[in-house]
Design a protein around this motif. Structure first.
Motif, mmCIF file in Angstrom:
data_model
loop_
_atom_site.group_PDB
_atom_site.id
_atom_site.type_symbol
_atom_site.label_atom_id
_atom_site.label_comp_id
_atom_site.label_asym_id
_atom_site.label_seq_id
_atom_site.Cartn_x
_atom_site.Cartn_y
_atom_site.Cartn_z
ATOM 1 N N SER A 94 0.835 -1.196 0.000
ATOM 2 C CA SER A 94 0.000 0.000 0.000
ATOM 3 C C SER A 94 0.869 1.245 0.000
ATOM 4 O O SER A 94 2.041 1.221 0.408
ATOM 5 C CB SER A 94 -0.901 0.006 1.233
ATOM 6 O OG SER A 94 -0.126 0.164 2.413
ATOM 7 N N GLU A 95 0.287 2.360 -0.429
ATOM 8 C CA GLU A 95 1.031 3.615 -0.430
ATOM 9 C C GLU A 95 1.362 4.041 1.000
ATOM 10 O O GLU A 95 2.416 4.642 1.246
ATOM 11 C CB GLU A 95 0.232 4.705 -1.139
ATOM 12 C CG GLU A 95 1.004 6.000 -1.321
ATOM 13 C CD GLU A 95 2.377 5.802 -1.978
ATOM 14 O OE1 GLU A 95 3.359 6.385 -1.475
ATOM 15 O OE2 GLU A 95 2.466 5.052 -2.970
ATOM 16 N N GLU A 96 0.477 3.722 1.939
ATOM 17 C CA GLU A 96 0.757 4.058 3.348
ATOM 18 C C GLU A 96 1.997 3.333 3.845
ATOM 19 O O GLU A 96 2.838 3.935 4.530
ATOM 20 C CB GLU A 96 -0.449 3.678 4.215
ATOM 21 C CG GLU A 96 -1.707 4.495 3.971
ATOM 22 C CD GLU A 96 -2.503 4.033 2.765
ATOM 23 O OE1 GLU A 96 -3.505 4.700 2.432
ATOM 24 O OE2 GLU A 96 -2.120 3.007 2.143
ATOM 25 N N ARG A 115 4.428 2.162 1.938
ATOM 26 C CA ARG A 115 5.586 2.724 1.225
ATOM 27 C C ARG A 115 6.055 4.023 1.896
ATOM 28 O O ARG A 115 7.257 4.251 2.064
ATOM 29 C CB ARG A 115 5.224 2.992 -0.236
ATOM 30 C CG ARG A 115 5.057 1.743 -1.097
ATOM 31 C CD ARG A 115 4.716 2.147 -2.526
ATOM 32 N NE ARG A 115 4.444 1.032 -3.384
ATOM 33 C CZ ARG A 115 5.375 0.345 -4.068
ATOM 34 N NH1 ARG A 115 6.644 0.687 -3.947
ATOM 35 N NH2 ARG A 115 5.040 -0.665 -4.835
ATOM 36 N N HIS A 116 5.090 4.862 2.247
ATOM 37 C CA HIS A 116 5.437 6.139 2.880
ATOM 38 C C HIS A 116 6.132 5.902 4.219
ATOM 39 O O HIS A 116 7.142 6.561 4.534
ATOM 40 C CB HIS A 116 4.168 6.973 3.074
ATOM 41 C CG HIS A 116 4.411 8.279 3.761
ATOM 42 N ND1 HIS A 116 5.050 9.333 3.138
ATOM 43 C CD2 HIS A 116 4.117 8.695 5.033
ATOM 44 C CE1 HIS A 116 5.139 10.354 3.987
ATOM 45 N NE2 HIS A 116 4.581 9.983 5.139
ATOM 46 N N ALA A 117 5.612 4.969 5.006
ATOM 47 C CA ALA A 117 6.222 4.675 6.302
ATOM 48 C C ALA A 117 7.654 4.193 6.148
ATOM 49 O O ALA A 117 8.543 4.581 6.922
ATOM 50 C CB ALA A 117 5.384 3.631 7.041
ATOM 51 N N ARG A 139 9.676 4.816 3.549
ATOM 52 C CA ARG A 139 10.522 5.927 3.080
ATOM 53 C C ARG A 139 10.989 6.777 4.261
ATOM 54 O O ARG A 139 12.153 7.194 4.318
ATOM 55 C CB ARG A 139 9.755 6.782 2.068
ATOM 56 C CG ARG A 139 9.693 6.183 0.669
ATOM 57 C CD ARG A 139 9.259 7.217 -0.354
ATOM 58 N NE ARG A 139 7.890 7.662 -0.138
ATOM 59 C CZ ARG A 139 6.832 7.126 -0.723
ATOM 60 N NH1 ARG A 139 6.988 6.115 -1.556
ATOM 61 N NH2 ARG A 139 5.626 7.600 -0.490
ATOM 62 N N GLU A 140 10.081 7.041 5.174
ATOM 63 C CA GLU A 140 10.468 7.815 6.357
ATOM 64 C C GLU A 140 11.445 7.035 7.225
ATOM 65 O O GLU A 140 12.424 7.594 7.733
ATOM 66 C CB GLU A 140 9.222 8.162 7.170
ATOM 67 C CG GLU A 140 8.338 9.220 6.525
ATOM 68 C CD GLU A 140 7.316 9.763 7.497
ATOM 69 O OE1 GLU A 140 7.018 9.076 8.502
ATOM 70 O OE2 GLU A 140 6.820 10.879 7.260
ATOM 71 N N ASP A 152 14.677 7.154 5.635
ATOM 72 C CA ASP A 152 15.089 8.522 5.286
ATOM 73 C C ASP A 152 15.512 8.584 3.831
ATOM 74 O O ASP A 152 16.548 9.161 3.468
ATOM 75 C CB ASP A 152 16.232 8.983 6.187
ATOM 76 C CG ASP A 152 16.462 10.490 6.093
ATOM 77 O OD1 ASP A 152 17.609 10.921 6.338
ATOM 78 O OD2 ASP A 152 15.506 11.223 5.748
ATOM 79 N N GLY A 203 13.433 9.779 1.301
ATOM 80 C CA GLY A 203 12.725 10.775 0.512
ATOM 81 C C GLY A 203 13.657 11.802 -0.109
ATOM 82 O O GLY A 203 14.431 12.471 0.569
ATOM 83 N N GLU A 259 4.706 -2.980 6.162
ATOM 84 C CA GLU A 259 5.976 -2.255 6.082
ATOM 85 C C GLU A 259 7.097 -3.162 5.605
ATOM 86 O O GLU A 259 7.970 -2.730 4.829
ATOM 87 C CB GLU A 259 6.303 -1.649 7.443
ATOM 88 C CG GLU A 259 5.380 -0.504 7.816
ATOM 89 C CD GLU A 259 5.486 -0.117 9.283
ATOM 90 O OE1 GLU A 259 5.019 0.978 9.635
ATOM 91 O OE2 GLU A 259 6.031 -0.923 10.091
ATOM 92 N N ALA A 294 6.792 -3.355 1.913
ATOM 93 C CA ALA A 294 7.274 -2.129 1.271
ATOM 94 C C ALA A 294 8.798 -2.036 1.321
ATOM 95 O O ALA A 294 9.440 -1.578 0.363
ATOM 96 C CB ALA A 294 6.644 -0.912 1.938
#
Length: 387
Positions: free
Chosen positions: A188-190, A192-194, A196-197, A200, A202, A279, A282
């Motif tokens: 999920s995009e959520e 993926r975002h987690a 990436r953070e 670090d 991004g 996670e 991802a």
């Protein structure tokens, strides 16, 4: 001597070819139950069959009768499964302390679903076929050993067969043509975002990211710690960031690898026990290469399209190895006897009971050979990323 028929179905007209017989579709199928318990790897083996069923019956809802880990992963990824119903503890289907009341409640709910088609992908059927029949579906298909209850259409369960292809062969009994031969998942995009953070990443252009999973449910499938240490240290020395992954049970093992790899600037670190399944998916999708035993995370990395290097006992490679070699490399151990008692381990799970010894079947696999493939696949991943 009498013989069982090789398959239990009226052949009629075979429509083209799939994996095994491809029979006529069932009429008016709007809800499909698929029985598959087990862990992450078991789910990956069943996904191609569920994709084929979803494509064959596009108006039908695909409901997986699975385990909590299946429900957790599929809630955080995109897949052909519409819903997961968690199985009760039941002998031969989901091991654990059985509760007759919970089983009764489960089957009452499932019969109320009015399944049109029930598909058994959970072993030879000694326990799973009677379980499937209690759903009350109009049609049933699946696997069957000679001592298992009959379904409307079934094929023989043969121990040494590639598991995703075995499941696709069952799907063919319902008229489902293979869409893909291997599992495909998207995080999920959520998630993926987690990740990436967490990494670090991004807005940066990091070097190679190598993930390693050193665990496996069966200790005989585990590569020795020192071998993973050598691969992790070599990858870090070549400039890669190395992350050791796994669940809570893998934390101590992961931390030992980090300590022994003794990398500069923390190039080798552990995330074992820190990630949700979404996670983890991802993170594996973001990795350039994943290294692991024959285990759920290696199968998951393959499903999200990440190149993998797998350490396999040859018997497990027959049933659970990746089909291609461009993106997925295998290093095989050809052990055929237990190093302690000498029992023929090629028969274990088939015609013989498992011995009590947990010595690794894959210790003979050489770290230098594994890292050579890690290096090659890392270069390929970085080249593709830069295009």
């Amino acid at each position: 001597m009498s013989h069982e028929p090789i398959a239990d179905f009226e052949t009629g007209t075979l429509r083209g070819t799939g994996v095994g017989p491809l029979l006529e579709r069932f009429p008016d199928v709007r809800r499909i139950a698929v029985l598959r318990g087990g862990g992450l790897g078991d789910l990956m083996f069943a996904l191609p069959a569920m994709q084929a069923l979803a494509a064959c019956y596009p108006k039908a809802e695909v409901v997986l009768l699975g385990t909590p880990v299946h429900a957790a992963l599929l809630a955080q990824t995109h897949s052909p499964v519409h819903r997961v119903q968690v199985l009760p503890y039941a002998r031969g289907v989901r091991p654990g302390p059985e509760d007759p009341a919970a089983q009764t409640e489960f089957f009452a709910r499932m019969r109320a679903e009015n399944f049109d088609l029930a598909v058994q992908l959970h072993g030879g059927g000694r326990y799973s076929n009677p379980f499937l029949l209690r759903l009350g579906a109009r049609y049933t298909v699946g696997l069957r050993t000679p001592d298992a209850a009959r379904l409307d259409r079934s094929i023989p369960y043969v121990y040494y067969q590639h598991e995703p292809l075995r499941a696709l062969e069952v799907a063919g009994l319902a008229g489902a043509v293979p869409v893909d031969l291997e599992a495909r998942l998207r995080p999920s995009e959520e998630a993926r975002h987690a990740v990436r953070e967490l990494l670090d990443m991004g807005g940066t252009n990091p070097g190679a990211l190598v993930t390693i999973h050193p665990g496996a449910t069966d200790p005989r499938r585990r590569w020795p710690v020192d071998s993973f240490v050598q691969v992790a240290a070599a990858a870090a020395a070549d400039g890669s960031r190395v992350l050791i992954v796994g669940d809570e049970a893998d934390k101590a093992l992961a931390e030992e690898i980090v300590r022994l790899a003794d990398s500069v600037d923390g190039a080798v670190s552990s995330m074992a026990g820190r990630l949700s399944l979404g996670e983890l998916t991802a993170l594996l999708a973001a990795s350039d290469v994943m290294v692991g035993n024959d285990s759920g995370p290696r199968h998951l990395a393959q499903a999200v399209g990440t190149p993998t290097v797998g350490i396999y006992w040859v018997g497990n490679a027959i049933s659970a190895g990746p089909l291609g070699r461009t993106m997925h490399r295998l290093h095989l151990s050809w052990v055929t006897n237990c190093s302690v008692c000498g029992v023929d381990v090629t028969q274990v799970g088939w015609t013989a009971e498992r011995c009590s010894h947990d010595e690794s079947f894959v210790a003979q696999v050489m770290p230098e050979a594994v890292y050579a493939d890690v290096r090659d696949l890392t270069a390929m991943s970085l080249l593709l990323r830069d295009k």
